[in-house]
Motif scaffolding. Sequence first.
Motif, PDB file in Angstrom:
ATOM      1  N   GLU A 216     -52.726  16.592 -32.186  1.00  0.00           N
ATOM      2  CA  GLU A 216     -52.941  16.467 -33.714  1.00  0.00           C
ATOM      3  C   GLU A 216     -53.985  16.930 -34.400  1.00  0.00           C
ATOM      4  N   MET A 217     -55.153  16.592 -33.567  1.00  0.00           N
ATOM      5  CA  MET A 217     -56.632  17.065 -34.065  1.00  0.00           C
ATOM      6  C   MET A 217     -56.809  18.057 -33.927  1.00  0.00           C
ATOM      7  N   ILE A 218     -56.358  18.789 -32.694  1.00  0.00           N
ATOM      8  CA  ILE A 218     -56.368  20.373 -32.444  1.00  0.00           C
ATOM      9  C   ILE A 218     -55.467  21.123 -33.703  1.00  0.00           C
ATOM     10  N   ALA A 219     -54.387  20.768 -33.900  1.00  0.00           N
ATOM     11  CA  ALA A 219     -53.690  21.340 -35.047  1.00  0.00           C
ATOM     12  C   ALA A 219     -54.390  21.421 -36.422  1.00  0.00           C
ATOM     13  N   HIS A 220     -55.172  20.132 -36.629  1.00  0.00           N
ATOM     14  CA  HIS A 220     -56.058  20.104 -37.834  1.00  0.00           C
ATOM     15  C   HIS A 220     -57.441  20.600 -37.800  1.00  0.00           C
ATOM     16  N   GLY A 221     -57.935  21.457 -36.552  1.00  0.00           N
ATOM     17  CA  GLY A 221     -58.798  22.102 -36.902  1.00  0.00           C
ATOM     18  C   GLY A 221     -60.146  21.585 -35.885  1.00  0.00           C
ATOM     19  N   ALA A 222     -59.819  20.654 -34.873  1.00  0.00           N
ATOM     20  CA  ALA A 222     -61.062  20.277 -34.125  1.00  0.00           C
ATOM     21  C   ALA A 222     -61.049  21.345 -33.021  1.00  0.00           C
ATOM     22  N   GLN A 223     -62.254  21.583 -32.709  1.00  0.00           N
ATOM     23  CA  GLN A 223     -62.487  22.853 -31.785  1.00  0.00           C
ATOM     24  C   GLN A 223     -62.892  22.090 -30.508  1.00  0.00           C
ATOM     25  N   ILE A 224     -63.478  20.951 -30.216  1.00  0.00           N
ATOM     26  CA  ILE A 224     -63.765  19.989 -29.394  1.00  0.00           C
ATOM     27  C   ILE A 224     -62.900  18.705 -29.476  1.00  0.00           C
ATOM     28  N   ILE A 225     -62.463  18.109 -28.210  1.00  0.00           N
ATOM     29  CA  ILE A 225     -61.742  16.799 -28.078  1.00  0.00           C
ATOM     30  C   ILE A 225     -62.652  16.055 -27.339  1.00  0.00           C
ATOM     31  N   ASP A 226     -63.148  15.020 -27.747  1.00  0.00           N
ATOM     32  CA  ASP A 226     -64.179  14.228 -27.180  1.00  0.00           C
ATOM     33  C   ASP A 226     -63.481  13.032 -26.300  1.00  0.00           C
ATOM     34  N   ILE A 227     -63.139  13.000 -25.415  1.00  0.00           N
ATOM     35  CA  ILE A 227     -62.191  11.991 -24.463  1.00  0.00           C
ATOM     36  C   ILE A 227     -63.008  10.794 -23.844  1.00  0.00           C
ATOM     37  N   GLY A 228     -62.941   9.478 -24.405  1.00  0.00           N
ATOM     38  CA  GLY A 228     -63.672   8.529 -23.799  1.00  0.00           C
ATOM     39  C   GLY A 228     -62.791   7.549 -23.087  1.00  0.00           C
ATOM     40  N   GLY A 229     -63.376   6.665 -22.272  1.00  0.00           N
ATOM     41  CA  GLY A 229     -62.324   5.673 -21.590  1.00  0.00           C
ATOM     42  C   GLY A 229     -63.162   4.261 -21.663  1.00  0.00           C
ATOM     43  N   GLU A 230     -64.190   4.148 -22.071  1.00  0.00           N
ATOM     44  CA  GLU A 230     -64.738   3.014 -21.835  1.00  0.00           C
ATOM     45  C   GLU A 230     -65.843   2.859 -23.606  1.00  0.00           C
ATOM     46  N   SER A 231     -65.361   1.709 -24.177  1.00  0.00           N
ATOM     47  CA  SER A 231     -65.960   1.566 -25.491  1.00  0.00           C
ATOM     48  C   SER A 231     -67.432   1.483 -25.365  1.00  0.00           C
ATOM     49  N   THR A 232     -68.075   2.005 -26.227  1.00  0.00           N
ATOM     50  CA  THR A 232     -69.737   1.724 -26.414  1.00  0.00           C
ATOM     51  C   THR A 232     -70.230   0.993 -27.640  1.00  0.00           C
ATOM     52  N   ARG A 233     -68.908   0.227 -28.269  1.00  0.00           N
ATOM     53  CA  ARG A 233     -69.333  -0.338 -29.656  1.00  0.00           C
ATOM     54  C   ARG A 233     -70.390  -1.705 -29.180  1.00  0.00           C
ATOM     55  N   PRO A 234     -71.080  -2.372 -30.221  1.00  0.00           N
ATOM     56  CA  PRO A 234     -72.058  -3.118 -29.647  1.00  0.00           C
ATOM     57  C   PRO A 234     -71.156  -4.390 -29.185  1.00  0.00           C
ATOM     58  N   GLY A 235     -71.811  -4.961 -27.979  1.00  0.00           N
ATOM     59  CA  GLY A 235     -71.239  -6.042 -27.327  1.00  0.00           C
ATOM     60  C   GLY A 235     -69.960  -5.498 -26.364  1.00  0.00           C
ATOM     61  N   ALA A 236     -69.826  -4.342 -26.110  1.00  0.00           N
ATOM     62  CA  ALA A 236     -68.580  -3.895 -25.378  1.00  0.00           C
ATOM     63  C   ALA A 236     -68.915  -4.220 -24.013  1.00  0.00           C
ATOM     64  N   PRO A 237     -67.768  -4.712 -22.989  1.00  0.00           N
ATOM     65  CA  PRO A 237     -67.968  -5.002 -21.695  1.00  0.00           C
ATOM     66  C   PRO A 237     -67.868  -3.643 -20.937  1.00  0.00           C
ATOM     67  N   ASP A 238     -68.295  -3.626 -19.748  1.00  0.00           N
ATOM     68  CA  ASP A 238     -68.237  -2.689 -18.999  1.00  0.00           C
ATOM     69  C   ASP A 238     -66.896  -2.619 -18.345  1.00  0.00           C
ATOM     70  N   VAL A 239     -66.699  -1.245 -18.013  1.00  0.00           N
ATOM     71  CA  VAL A 239     -65.512  -0.854 -17.536  1.00  0.00           C
ATOM     72  C   VAL A 239     -65.542  -0.203 -16.184  1.00  0.00           C
ATOM     73  N   SER A 240     -64.504  -0.614 -15.235  1.00  0.00           N
ATOM     74  CA  SER A 240     -64.776  -0.211 -13.772  1.00  0.00           C
ATOM     75  C   SER A 240     -64.412   1.241 -13.525  1.00  0.00           C
ATOM     76  N   LEU A 241     -65.087   2.092 -12.827  1.00  0.00           N
ATOM     77  CA  LEU A 241     -64.915   3.407 -12.511  1.00  0.00           C
ATOM     78  C   LEU A 241     -63.394   3.742 -12.538  1.00  0.00           C
ATOM     79  N   GLU A 242     -62.652   2.953 -11.494  1.00  0.00           N
ATOM     80  CA  GLU A 242     -61.117   3.238 -11.375  1.00  0.00           C
ATOM     81  C   GLU A 242     -60.701   3.360 -12.874  1.00  0.00           C
ATOM     82  N   GLU A 243     -60.768   2.257 -13.421  1.00  0.00           N
ATOM     83  CA  GLU A 243     -60.063   2.080 -14.853  1.00  0.00           C
ATOM     84  C   GLU A 243     -60.336   3.312 -15.745  1.00  0.00           C
ATOM     85  N   GLU A 244     -61.634   3.409 -15.866  1.00  0.00           N
ATOM     86  CA  GLU A 244     -62.126   4.608 -17.006  1.00  0.00           C
ATOM     87  C   GLU A 244     -61.381   5.933 -16.288  1.00  0.00           C
ATOM     88  N   LEU A 245     -61.504   6.073 -15.030  1.00  0.00           N
ATOM     89  CA  LEU A 245     -60.800   7.589 -14.570  1.00  0.00           C
ATOM     90  C   LEU A 245     -59.294   7.418 -14.834  1.00  0.00           C
TER      91      LEU A 245
END
Length: 275
Positions: A48-77
Motif C-alpha cells: 500500500e505504501m509503495i502504491a501511494h508513492g513511497a520510494q523507500i520502505i523502512d523495515i524494522g523488527g525492534e521498537s526504539t520507543r522510550p523504554g522499549a525492551p531489547d529483542v533477540s537477534l533471532e526474533e528480529e531476523l
Amino acid sequence: MTYVLKSKNKSLELSKPIIMGILNATPDSFSDGGQFNTYETACQHADEMIAHGAQIIDIGGESTRPGAPDVSLEEELARVIPVIEHVSKKDVWISIDTSKPEVMKQAVEAGAHLINDVRALQEPGALEVAASLNVPVCLMHMQGTPRTMQTAPKYQDVIEDIAVFFEQRIKACIDAGIKREHIILDPGFGFGKTLEHNLTILKNQKAFHRFDLPVLIGLSRKSMFKHLLNRDVEERLAGSLAGAMISAQKGAHIIRVHDVAETVDVLTVVDVCQE
C-alpha cells in the motif's frame, strides 16, 4: 545540491524530498505496534505504501520507543527477513532499521539497499559490517539509549552538539571504509530531546547542510505533537504533515513517515509552489 544514492545497481535521486514509508514489524512500536507484525499484514502495508508513492520502505523488527525492551537477534531476523524478501520483488528501495550487525548483513543479502541505524553504527562490529556491505547508511543522533533517552535530556546547544556528533560519526565511518557519498544524516527527533529541543531542530534543519550530505527527517506522529498539541498518537496527522512541509521547505532530502499518501499530497503542493 542534488544527491544521488547508489546501491546494488539502483540509483535514487534526491533532487526533491522523497518519502520513506515506515513498516514496523513489531508488536510494541509507539504508533502502530501490533498492526503489521504478521507476515501478511506487513507485506500488505508495504504494498500500500509503495502504491501511494513511497520510494523507500523502512523495515524494522525492534521498537526504539522510550523504554522499549531489547529483542533477540533471532526474533528480529524472523520479523524482518521474510518481509524484505517480499518487498525486494517490487520497484522500491528497502531500508533495514536496525543496530545489529548480523541483521544488517542478512537484510542486505535478502534485498535491502540501505542501513538505517538509530545508534549510528556504534554497536560492536557495526562499522565494519556496514563498510563490507557497501550500501548507504543513515546515521541518527540519539542521546542515551531507547530505555533512558527521555530521562531529562540536556544539551549546551542542541544544534551544535548534534553537529559535533555527526562530525565524529562521519569520520568514524570514513576511517572504517564507508564511502562519504553513502552517508545520510538524521538529527533524531524525539531521541533524547525535549519538546524545546525538537522545535529548535525543526526550525534550524538547514544547519545540518554544512556537511554536504543528505538529511533524513523523521518526526511522524512523535510525542512532540502530544506535548505541543495535546494529541494522542492517532490524532497527530495534522502535526506530522505540518512538520513534513516545514522540513521539505528547509531542504530535507528524505522524510520518514507513517502516512504516505497524505504526505505525498503535501509535498506535491510544496513542490509546485517552489519559487
